[in-house]
Design a protein around this motif. Structure first.
Motif, PDB file in Angstrom:
ATOM      1  N   ILE A 256      61.793  -2.417  60.515  1.00  0.00           N
ATOM      2  CA  ILE A 256      60.503  -2.043  60.330  1.00  0.00           C
ATOM      3  C   ILE A 256      60.244  -0.824  60.071  1.00  0.00           C
ATOM      4  O   ILE A 256      60.657   0.399  60.817  1.00  0.00           O
ATOM      5  CB  ILE A 256      59.819  -2.497  61.667  1.00  0.00           C
ATOM      6  CG1 ILE A 256      60.155  -3.955  61.954  1.00  0.00           C
ATOM      7  CG2 ILE A 256      58.406  -2.362  61.512  1.00  0.00           C
ATOM      8  CD1 ILE A 256      59.442  -4.774  63.066  1.00  0.00           C
ATOM      9  N   VAL A 257      59.460  -0.270  59.074  1.00  0.00           N
ATOM     10  CA  VAL A 257      59.039   1.187  58.719  1.00  0.00           C
ATOM     11  C   VAL A 257      57.614   1.035  58.594  1.00  0.00           C
ATOM     12  O   VAL A 257      56.990   0.395  57.870  1.00  0.00           O
ATOM     13  CB  VAL A 257      59.669   1.427  57.193  1.00  0.00           C
ATOM     14  CG1 VAL A 257      59.586   2.741  56.811  1.00  0.00           C
ATOM     15  CG2 VAL A 257      61.328   1.184  57.410  1.00  0.00           C
ATOM     16  N   ASN A 258      56.978   2.168  59.086  1.00  0.00           N
ATOM     17  CA  ASN A 258      55.704   2.598  58.974  1.00  0.00           C
ATOM     18  C   ASN A 258      55.600   3.224  57.667  1.00  0.00           C
ATOM     19  O   ASN A 258      56.059   4.057  57.180  1.00  0.00           O
ATOM     20  CB  ASN A 258      55.371   3.446  60.031  1.00  0.00           C
ATOM     21  CG  ASN A 258      53.757   3.951  59.776  1.00  0.00           C
ATOM     22  OD1 ASN A 258      52.908   3.308  60.048  1.00  0.00           O
ATOM     23  ND2 ASN A 258      53.526   5.256  59.290  1.00  0.00           N
ATOM     24  N   ASN A 259      54.378   2.839  57.062  1.00  0.00           N
ATOM     25  CA  ASN A 259      53.789   3.291  55.659  1.00  0.00           C
ATOM     26  C   ASN A 259      52.244   3.755  55.723  1.00  0.00           C
ATOM     27  O   ASN A 259      51.544   3.679  54.944  1.00  0.00           O
ATOM     28  CB  ASN A 259      54.280   2.277  54.716  1.00  0.00           C
ATOM     29  CG  ASN A 259      53.157   1.142  54.552  1.00  0.00           C
ATOM     30  OD1 ASN A 259      52.578   0.708  55.725  1.00  0.00           O
ATOM     31  ND2 ASN A 259      53.477   0.228  53.529  1.00  0.00           N
ATOM     32  N   GLY A 260      51.891   3.612  56.989  1.00  0.00           N
ATOM     33  CA  GLY A 260      50.304   3.934  57.426  1.00  0.00           C
ATOM     34  C   GLY A 260      50.189   5.496  57.038  1.00  0.00           C
ATOM     35  O   GLY A 260      51.144   6.325  56.930  1.00  0.00           O
ATOM     36  N   CYS A 261      48.901   5.897  56.717  1.00  0.00           N
ATOM     37  CA  CYS A 261      48.442   7.229  56.493  1.00  0.00           C
ATOM     38  C   CYS A 261      48.318   7.996  57.625  1.00  0.00           C
ATOM     39  O   CYS A 261      47.751   7.415  58.920  1.00  0.00           O
ATOM     40  CB  CYS A 261      47.071   7.176  55.645  1.00  0.00           C
ATOM     41  SG  CYS A 261      46.908   8.497  55.040  1.00  0.00           S
ATOM     42  N   ILE A 262      49.092   9.274  57.687  1.00  0.00           N
ATOM     43  CA  ILE A 262      48.840  10.151  58.764  1.00  0.00           C
ATOM     44  C   ILE A 262      48.106  11.136  58.387  1.00  0.00           C
ATOM     45  O   ILE A 262      48.202  11.835  57.205  1.00  0.00           O
ATOM     46  CB  ILE A 262      50.374  10.327  59.219  1.00  0.00           C
ATOM     47  CG1 ILE A 262      51.173   9.109  59.729  1.00  0.00           C
ATOM     48  CG2 ILE A 262      50.176  11.403  60.426  1.00  0.00           C
ATOM     49  CD1 ILE A 262      52.541   9.481  59.995  1.00  0.00           C
ATOM     50  N   PRO A 263      47.029  11.644  58.958  1.00  0.00           N
ATOM     51  CA  PRO A 263      46.288  12.891  58.567  1.00  0.00           C
ATOM     52  C   PRO A 263      47.260  14.098  58.518  1.00  0.00           C
ATOM     53  O   PRO A 263      48.068  14.337  59.215  1.00  0.00           O
ATOM     54  CB  PRO A 263      45.366  13.156  59.873  1.00  0.00           C
ATOM     55  CG  PRO A 263      45.116  11.870  60.438  1.00  0.00           C
ATOM     56  CD  PRO A 263      46.372  11.035  60.180  1.00  0.00           C
ATOM     57  N   SER A 264      46.703  14.785  57.387  1.00  0.00           N
ATOM     58  CA  SER A 264      47.629  16.061  56.948  1.00  0.00           C
ATOM     59  C   SER A 264      47.965  17.159  58.020  1.00  0.00           C
ATOM     60  O   SER A 264      48.718  17.557  57.913  1.00  0.00           O
ATOM     61  CB  SER A 264      47.313  16.661  55.533  1.00  0.00           C
ATOM     62  OG  SER A 264      45.843  16.825  55.654  1.00  0.00           O
TER      63      SER A 264
END
Length: 333
Positions: A256-264
Motif C-alpha cells: 500500500i502506497v500513499n499518493n495523496g497530496c502533501i502541502p509543499s
C-alpha cells in the motif's frame, strides 16, 4: 460489520507508525494482535533494558495505549515523561511495565497484566522473549552495533545499510505470536522504520515461516517519507526488495502506497531534515507485479503537528475492504 466480529488482524512492526495505525484499526475490529520488535536500545527503553535486564518497553507501551479503553487523562499519565532528576526523559508507562516485570518475574506476564488493567482491545505481544541486539553491516563494510546507533553511524560514515542481522543465531518467536499468525485473516507488515522496526521481526525464522504458511491476506504498508540514515533515496521498490532480501520473496502480496497530496511547506520541512517522499512510478509497479506484489495506491496522508503520518482510519478501512473483496472473490461473489 460489528467490530467484535471483525477479522483477525496481526500487525507486525514497531515504532510510532505501528501505534498510530492501531488507533484506526481498533475502530473496525477488536480482534487485533500487535507484534512488536524488541531490539530497541535507545532512550528510556534502552536505559531500562541496560539497568534491569528487561526487554525494551517503549514501543509496546505505545501500542498498549493505542488499544487501551481508558480516559484521555490516564493516557497522559502513562505517556508522562519526567523532566528532571535521575528519571529525566523516562516515561511513567515504561516504569509501570518495569514494576510489573519485577513483581511477576516475566515480561510477557507484565504485558498481559497491564493490558488487563488498561482494558486493551486485542493483544500486544513482544515478538520474542529473547534478549536480541540488532547489528548492521554498512555498504562500506563496517559493522554497527545497536538499533539506536545504526542510522547515526550511517549518517556519520556516509554509508548506506547493506544488511541488518541479530546477535542470536536461532532466535525464537513467542508461541502466542506464531499462534496469532496461524489464525489470522489479515497480516499487516508496517508502517514503520524499515531496518529498525520491521526487518528485526522477520529475521526470526519462526515468524517468517508462520507468515509464509498462512493463508491470510498479507499486506505491507510502505512509509510515506524516507528516513535519514536508514532509507535515504529509497523508493517503494527498494523497500520491498530490502524486506524480501532479509526474508524471502512472497512474504506479502500487496503493498500500500500513499499518493495523496502533501502541502509543499511540509515537504520542504522534511527536505531540510534530509528526508523525501518515497517515490513510485510505472516501472516500479511493473517490476513489483513480476514479484507477484500488487500495488494499491490512495490518499492515506495526514499532517499532524507538522509531522507527515498515515491517516490510520483510512488505511485500516482500505485493508479491511481489501480483505472482504478478496474473500468475496474466492466465494465467487
Amino acid at each position: 460489520m460489528d467490530i467484535i466480529d471483525g477479522p483477525k488482524v496481526v500487525v507486525i512492526g514497531g515504532g510510532t507508525g505501528q501505534s498510530i495505525f492501531l488507533r484506526g484499526l481498533k475502530q473496525l475490529t477488536e480482534n487485533i494482535t500487535a507484534v512488536v520488535a524488541v531490539t530497541d536500545d535507545g532512550g528510556g527503553s534502552g536505559k531500562l533494558r541496560e539497568d534491569l535486564g528487561m526487554l525494551p518497553p517503549g514501543d509496546i507501551r505505545n501500542c498498549i495505549i493505542a488499544l487501551a479503553d481508558i480516559e484521555p487523562e490516564m493516557k497522559k499519565v502513562m505517556q508522562y515523561r519526567f523532566p528532571d532528576g535521575e528519571y529525566k526523559g523516562q516515561s511513567f508507562g515504561n516504569l509501570f511495565i518495569a514494576a510489573l516485570n519485577g513483581v511477576y518475574g516475566s515480561f510477557e506476564k507484565a504485558i498481559s497484566k497491564i493490558s488487563q488493567i488498561l482494558a486493551v482491545k486485542g493483544k500486544v505481544l513482544p515478538v520474542s522473549a529473547d534478549n536480541l541486539r540488532l547489528y548492521a553491516e554498512l555498504e562500506n563494510g563496517n559493522i554497527v552495533k545497536g538499533e539506536a546507533q545504526i542510522p547515526l553511524e550511517c549518517i556519520r560514515q556516509r554509508s548506506g545499510i547493506k544488511r541488518v542481522f541479530l546477535d542470536v543465531q536461532e532466535p525464537k518467536a513467542l508461541d502466542e505470536v506464531v499462534d496469532a499468525i496461524s489464525c489470522a485473516d489479515i497480516i499487516v507488515i508496517g508502517p514503520g522504520s524499515l531496518y529498525t522496526s520491521i526487518v528485526p521481526n522477520i529475521l526470526i525464522p519462526q515468524l517468517k515461516n508462520a507468515i509464509l504458511q498462512s493463508n491470510a491476506l498479507k499486506v505491507y504498508v510502505c512509509n510515506i517519507m524516507t528516513q535519514p540514515g536508514e532509507t535515504d533515496g529509497f523508493d517503494v521498490l527498494k523497500h520491498v526488495e530490502a524486506i524480501f532480501a532479509h526474508s524471502c520473496p512472497g512474504l506479502f502480496n500487496y503493498v500500500i502506497v500513499n499518493n495523496g497530496c502533501i502541502p509543499s511547506e511540509y515537504i520542504e520541512k522534511y527536505k531540510n531534515d534530509n528526508a523525501s517522499l518515497v517515490g513510485l512510478d510505472k516501472r516500479q509497479t511493473e517490476l513489483l507485479r513480476e514479484k507477484n506484489v500488487r500495488v494499491i495506491t490512495g490518499d492515506f496522508v495526514k499532517v499532524k503537528k507538522g509531522y507527515i503520518r498515515h491517516d490510520a482510519y483510512k488505511l485500516a478501512s482500505l485493508i479491511i475492504d481489501l480483505f472482504q473483496g478478496v474473500n468475496q472473490g474466492e466465494k465467487g461473489i
